[in-house]
Design an enzyme around this catalytic site. Structure first.
Site, PDB file in Angstrom:
ATOM      1  N   THR A 126      27.360  41.304  36.766  1.00 45.11           N
ATOM      2  CA  THR A 126      28.160  42.331  37.456  1.00 45.11           C
ATOM      3  C   THR A 126      27.682  43.735  37.083  1.00 45.11           C
ATOM      4  O   THR A 126      27.104  43.929  36.011  1.00 45.11           O
ATOM      5  CB  THR A 126      29.659  42.196  37.077  1.00 45.11           C
ATOM      6  OG1 THR A 126      30.363  43.338  37.541  1.00 45.11           O
ATOM      7  CG2 THR A 126      29.870  42.085  35.576  1.00 45.11           C
ATOM      8  N   ASP A 127      27.998  44.699  37.951  1.00 47.46           N
ATOM      9  CA  ASP A 127      27.684  46.099  37.612  1.00 47.46           C
ATOM     10  C   ASP A 127      28.497  46.573  36.411  1.00 47.46           C
ATOM     11  O   ASP A 127      28.128  47.533  35.737  1.00 47.46           O
ATOM     12  CB  ASP A 127      27.913  47.026  38.823  1.00 47.46           C
ATOM     13  CG  ASP A 127      29.336  47.036  39.357  1.00 47.46           C
ATOM     14  OD1 ASP A 127      30.185  46.260  38.867  1.00 47.46           O
ATOM     15  OD2 ASP A 127      29.614  47.833  40.287  1.00 47.46           O
TER      16      ASP A 127
HETATM   17  P1  NAD Z   1      36.681  34.293  41.994  1.00 49.96           P
HETATM   18  O1  NAD Z   1      37.630  34.576  40.882  1.00 49.96           O
HETATM   19  O2  NAD Z   1      37.127  34.479  43.403  1.00 49.96           O
HETATM   20  O3  NAD Z   1      36.169  32.772  41.889  1.00 49.96           O
HETATM   21  C1  NAD Z   1      35.799  32.185  40.691  1.00 49.96           C
HETATM   22  C2  NAD Z   1      35.592  30.692  40.943  1.00 49.96           C
HETATM   23  O4  NAD Z   1      35.160  30.092  39.694  1.00 49.96           O
HETATM   24  C3  NAD Z   1      36.867  29.955  41.367  1.00 49.96           C
HETATM   25  O5  NAD Z   1      36.590  29.052  42.408  1.00 49.96           O
HETATM   26  C4  NAD Z   1      37.292  29.215  40.102  1.00 49.96           C
HETATM   27  O6  NAD Z   1      38.028  28.021  40.376  1.00 49.96           O
HETATM   28  C5  NAD Z   1      35.953  28.928  39.431  1.00 49.96           C
HETATM   29  N1  NAD Z   1      36.065  28.771  37.976  1.00 49.96           N
HETATM   30  C6  NAD Z   1      36.716  29.595  37.105  1.00 49.96           C
HETATM   31  N2  NAD Z   1      36.630  29.091  35.860  1.00 49.96           N
HETATM   32  C7  NAD Z   1      35.897  27.942  35.944  1.00 49.96           C
HETATM   33  C8  NAD Z   1      35.473  26.978  35.002  1.00 49.96           C
HETATM   34  N3  NAD Z   1      35.776  27.078  33.701  1.00 49.96           N
HETATM   35  N4  NAD Z   1      34.730  25.946  35.431  1.00 49.96           N
HETATM   36  C9  NAD Z   1      34.409  25.804  36.754  1.00 49.96           C
HETATM   37  N5  NAD Z   1      34.816  26.673  37.702  1.00 49.96           N
HETATM   38  C10 NAD Z   1      35.542  27.728  37.289  1.00 49.96           C
HETATM   39  O7  NAD Z   1      35.389  35.152  41.672  1.00 49.96           O
HETATM   40  P2  NAD Z   1      34.435  35.993  42.661  1.00 49.96           P
HETATM   41  O8  NAD Z   1      35.069  37.285  42.938  1.00 49.96           O
HETATM   42  O9  NAD Z   1      34.001  35.115  43.759  1.00 49.96           O
HETATM   43  O10 NAD Z   1      33.195  36.282  41.692  1.00 49.96           O
HETATM   44  C11 NAD Z   1      32.122  35.346  41.598  1.00 49.96           C
HETATM   45  C12 NAD Z   1      31.149  35.816  40.550  1.00 49.96           C
HETATM   46  O11 NAD Z   1      30.652  37.088  40.898  1.00 49.96           O
HETATM   47  C13 NAD Z   1      31.741  35.965  39.152  1.00 49.96           C
HETATM   48  O12 NAD Z   1      30.789  35.528  38.224  1.00 49.96           O
HETATM   49  C14 NAD Z   1      31.991  37.459  39.014  1.00 49.96           C
HETATM   50  O13 NAD Z   1      31.916  37.854  37.664  1.00 49.96           O
HETATM   51  C15 NAD Z   1      30.849  38.014  39.830  1.00 49.96           C
HETATM   52  N6  NAD Z   1      31.079  39.325  40.457  1.00 49.96           N
HETATM   53  C16 NAD Z   1      32.159  39.506  41.264  1.00 49.96           C
HETATM   54  C17 NAD Z   1      32.344  40.720  41.905  1.00 49.96           C
HETATM   55  C18 NAD Z   1      33.524  40.981  42.811  1.00 49.96           C
HETATM   56  O14 NAD Z   1      33.694  42.114  43.248  1.00 49.96           O
HETATM   57  N7  NAD Z   1      34.339  39.994  43.141  1.00 49.96           N
HETATM   58  C19 NAD Z   1      31.410  41.753  41.715  1.00 49.96           C
HETATM   59  C20 NAD Z   1      30.320  41.536  40.855  1.00 49.96           C
HETATM   60  C21 NAD Z   1      30.163  40.306  40.259  1.00 49.96           C
HETATM   61  O1  TDX Z   2      46.527  47.354  42.222  1.00 47.74           O
HETATM   62  C1  TDX Z   2      45.451  47.931  41.955  1.00 47.74           C
HETATM   63  N1  TDX Z   2      45.392  49.295  42.036  1.00 47.74           N
HETATM   64  C2  TDX Z   2      44.269  50.009  41.735  1.00 47.74           C
HETATM   65  O2  TDX Z   2      44.269  51.239  41.813  1.00 47.74           O
HETATM   66  C3  TDX Z   2      44.250  47.215  41.571  1.00 47.74           C
HETATM   67  C4  TDX Z   2      44.253  45.718  41.472  1.00 47.74           C
HETATM   68  C5  TDX Z   2      43.115  47.948  41.303  1.00 47.74           C
HETATM   69  N2  TDX Z   2      43.121  49.291  41.352  1.00 47.74           N
HETATM   70  C6  TDX Z   2      41.874  50.052  41.051  1.00 47.74           C
HETATM   71  C7  TDX Z   2      41.156  49.634  39.782  1.00 47.74           C
HETATM   72  C8  TDX Z   2      39.701  49.880  40.131  1.00 47.74           C
HETATM   73  O3  TDX Z   2      39.369  51.239  39.916  1.00 47.74           O
HETATM   74  O4  TDX Z   2      40.971  49.740  42.105  1.00 47.74           O
HETATM   75  C9  TDX Z   2      39.616  49.605  41.631  1.00 47.74           C
HETATM   76  C10 TDX Z   2      39.132  48.209  41.949  1.00 47.74           C
HETATM   77  O5  TDX Z   2      39.855  47.292  41.138  1.00 47.74           O
HETATM   78  P1  TDX Z   2      39.593  45.721  41.202  1.00 47.74           P
HETATM   79  O6  TDX Z   2      39.660  45.285  42.613  1.00 47.74           O
HETATM   80  O7  TDX Z   2      40.473  45.063  40.194  1.00 47.74           O
HETATM   81  O8  TDX Z   2      38.052  45.630  40.785  1.00 47.74           O
HETATM   82  P2  TDX Z   2      37.261  46.172  39.490  1.00 47.74           P
HETATM   83  O9  TDX Z   2      38.145  46.275  38.331  1.00 47.74           O
HETATM   84  O10 TDX Z   2      36.490  47.385  39.914  1.00 47.74           O
HETATM   85  O11 TDX Z   2      36.260  44.925  39.250  1.00 47.74           O
HETATM   86  C11 TDX Z   2      35.605  44.276  40.352  1.00 47.74           C
HETATM   87  O12 TDX Z   2      34.271  44.664  40.482  1.00 47.74           O
HETATM   88  C12 TDX Z   2      33.328  44.134  39.598  1.00 47.74           C
HETATM   89  C13 TDX Z   2      35.722  42.757  40.283  1.00 47.74           C
HETATM   90  O13 TDX Z   2      37.063  42.374  40.080  1.00 47.74           O
HETATM   91  C14 TDX Z   2      34.833  42.175  39.232  1.00 47.74           C
HETATM   92  O14 TDX Z   2      34.865  40.750  39.271  1.00 47.74           O
HETATM   93  C15 TDX Z   2      33.441  42.632  39.463  1.00 47.74           C
HETATM   94  O15 TDX Z   2      32.596  42.180  38.446  1.00 47.74           O
END
Ligand code: NAD
Ligand code: TDX
Length: 330
Positions: A126-127
């Site tokens: 992740t970033d």
């Molecule tokens: P998410 O939380 O939506 O999904 C996570 C998935 O992993 C789920 O299906 C969950 O059941 C599974 N999981 C959790 N623990 C587990 C375990 N112990 N064994 C097997 N499966 C397990 O996550 P996402 O938002 O899709 O993120 C996916 C990946 O991308 C993560 O590694 C996250 O760190 C990374 N990432 C996410 C974002 C974002 O904005 N969502 C940004 C950058 C990086």
């Molecule tokens: O209710 C809220 N109000 C609010 O102001 C929530 C849930 C978040 N926020 C703010 C916090 C952050 O500045 O919004 C921004 C985005 O928050 P999130 O959606 O929780 O994301 P962030 O914390 O930036 O992290 C996300 O980006 C990197 C993902 O959840 C991570 O999985 C990923 O690695």
């Protein structure tokens, strides 16, 4: 002789980004194997449209024996590792599952991968591993300096992957995406939570003064980037994956209210997140120039798609309301 199609194992394939990646692979004619624990964040409804075209193992990546058995049986060529605890606010409440799944789970997968001689291990980092940056952008050589328990657990795993490359010649590549959004995102994250609150007649909670900046990447662009890295990326390299679509939270919320056709005052400022990172910003030139990827969806456009999708999938979003209210003590 015909070339064998590589077998791809996707961890976290029932999650938000993992399921988008699985749907993408299936559309390309690949039938992946999914390994997912189906935690609160996993949901097979995300895979309904591709039902029957993947194999699912409901397994915890921390279960060493279970993981090894799957590797022995399936003999995957490529692992794309998404599975993680992914929500910063939850990590602030309790870091335990983050340490277990994100660090130990990654180690167990890599050890199984070494034992079974896999060809490629794509680690979705992740970033957030870089920490915050007030001005300028992080490139792949910027120091890793995480600020939340979530980010620290991802940074530890990211380091471990780098160490396995150096120590064991392990064929891994690291991807560091920025904030994703789009269909099927669990409504604990800002964008789907905001949509759910408005659909539920409530106000959107904006942390602090809403001045924190995030770089918003539409999930289909993220998946296309990961696919490029999987097929053309260089072993041992790190690739930033960002959209350059930066926006202050308050501006993102205003854009969203507009797309929802809701009043501009449907938000409230609430207590700030502990240790809240002020800004994330990635330089993603390496991926664009070396592998030919570029993001296609602008933020305003992506928010519109996401709102349209959310109107059509209100039942799914609302099915998460109880869990969200329990977590945020509503
Ligand atoms: P998410 O939380 O939506 O999904 C996570 C998935 O992993 C789920 O299906 C969950 O059941 C599974 N999981 C959790 N623990 C587990 C375990 N112990 N064994 C097997 N499966 C397990 O996550 P996402 O938002 O899709 O993120 C996916 C990946 O991308 C993560 O590694 C996250 O760190 C990374 N990432 C996410 C974002 C974002 O904005 N969502 C940004 C950058 C990086
Ligand atoms: O209710 C809220 N109000 C609010 O102001 C929530 C849930 C978040 N926020 C703010 C916090 C952050 O500045 O919004 C921004 C985005 O928050 P999130 O959606 O929780 O994301 P962030 O914390 O930036 O992290 C996300 O980006 C990197 C993902 O959840 C991570 O999985 C990923 O690695």
């Amino acid at each position: 002789m015909r070339k064998r199609i590589p077998k791809i194992l996707v961890t976290g394939g029932a999650g938000f980004i993992g399921s988008a990646f699985v749907r993408f692979l299936i559309k390309q004619g690949v039938l992946p194997v999914i390994l997912d624990k189906l935690t609160y964040a996993g949901d097979l409804r995300r895979l309904h449209e591709v039902k029957g075209r993947f194999k699912l193992y409901k397994t915890d990546i921390c279960n060493k024996r279970g993981v090894e058995d799957i590797f022995a049986k399936e003999k995957p060529d490529i692992i794309v590792h998404f599975a993680a605890e992914s929500h910063v606010d939850r990590s602030i409440n309790d870091a335990t599952p983050f340490i277990e799944t994100n660090i130990q789970g990654t180690q167990i997968l890599m050890d199984a991968g070494r034992k079974h001689n896999i060809n490629r291990f794509i680690f979705i980092s992740t970033d957030e591993v870089y920490g915050e940056i007030a001005r300028g952008k992080f490139n792949e050589n910027s120091p890793v300096k995480p600020n939340s328990p979530y980010a620290a657990s991802k940074a530890a795993a990211d380091f471990l992957v780098q160490v396995y490359v150096r120590t064991y010649n392990f064929p891994a590549i690291i991807v560091r995406p920025s904030n994703n959004y789009g269909p099927w995102q669990y409504p604990e994250k800002l964008i789907p939570l905001a949509i759910l609150r408005v659909l539920d007649g409530a106000k959107i909670p904006v942390y602090g003064k809403g001045l924190n900046v995030r770089e918003w990447l539409y999930v289909d662009d993220c998946v296309a980037g990961i696919s490029k890295i999987m097929s053309k990326g260089k072993i041992g390299e790190v690739y930033n994956l960002g959209s350059a679509q930066e926006s202050k939270n308050i501006d993102t919320v205003r854009l969203l209210l507009e797309a929802l056709g809701a009043n501009g005052d449907r938000f409230e400022f609430v207590k700030d997140r502990l240790g809240h990172d002020i800004r994330y910003s990635l330089n993603s030139k390496k991926l664009c120039h070396e592998l030919g990827w570029k993001p296609g969806v602008l933020l305003a456009q992506g928010l519109k798609f996401t709102v349209e999708w959310s109107f059509k999938h209100q039942r799914w979003l609302k099915s998460k309301l109880k869990d969200i209210n329990k977590f945020y003590n509503k």
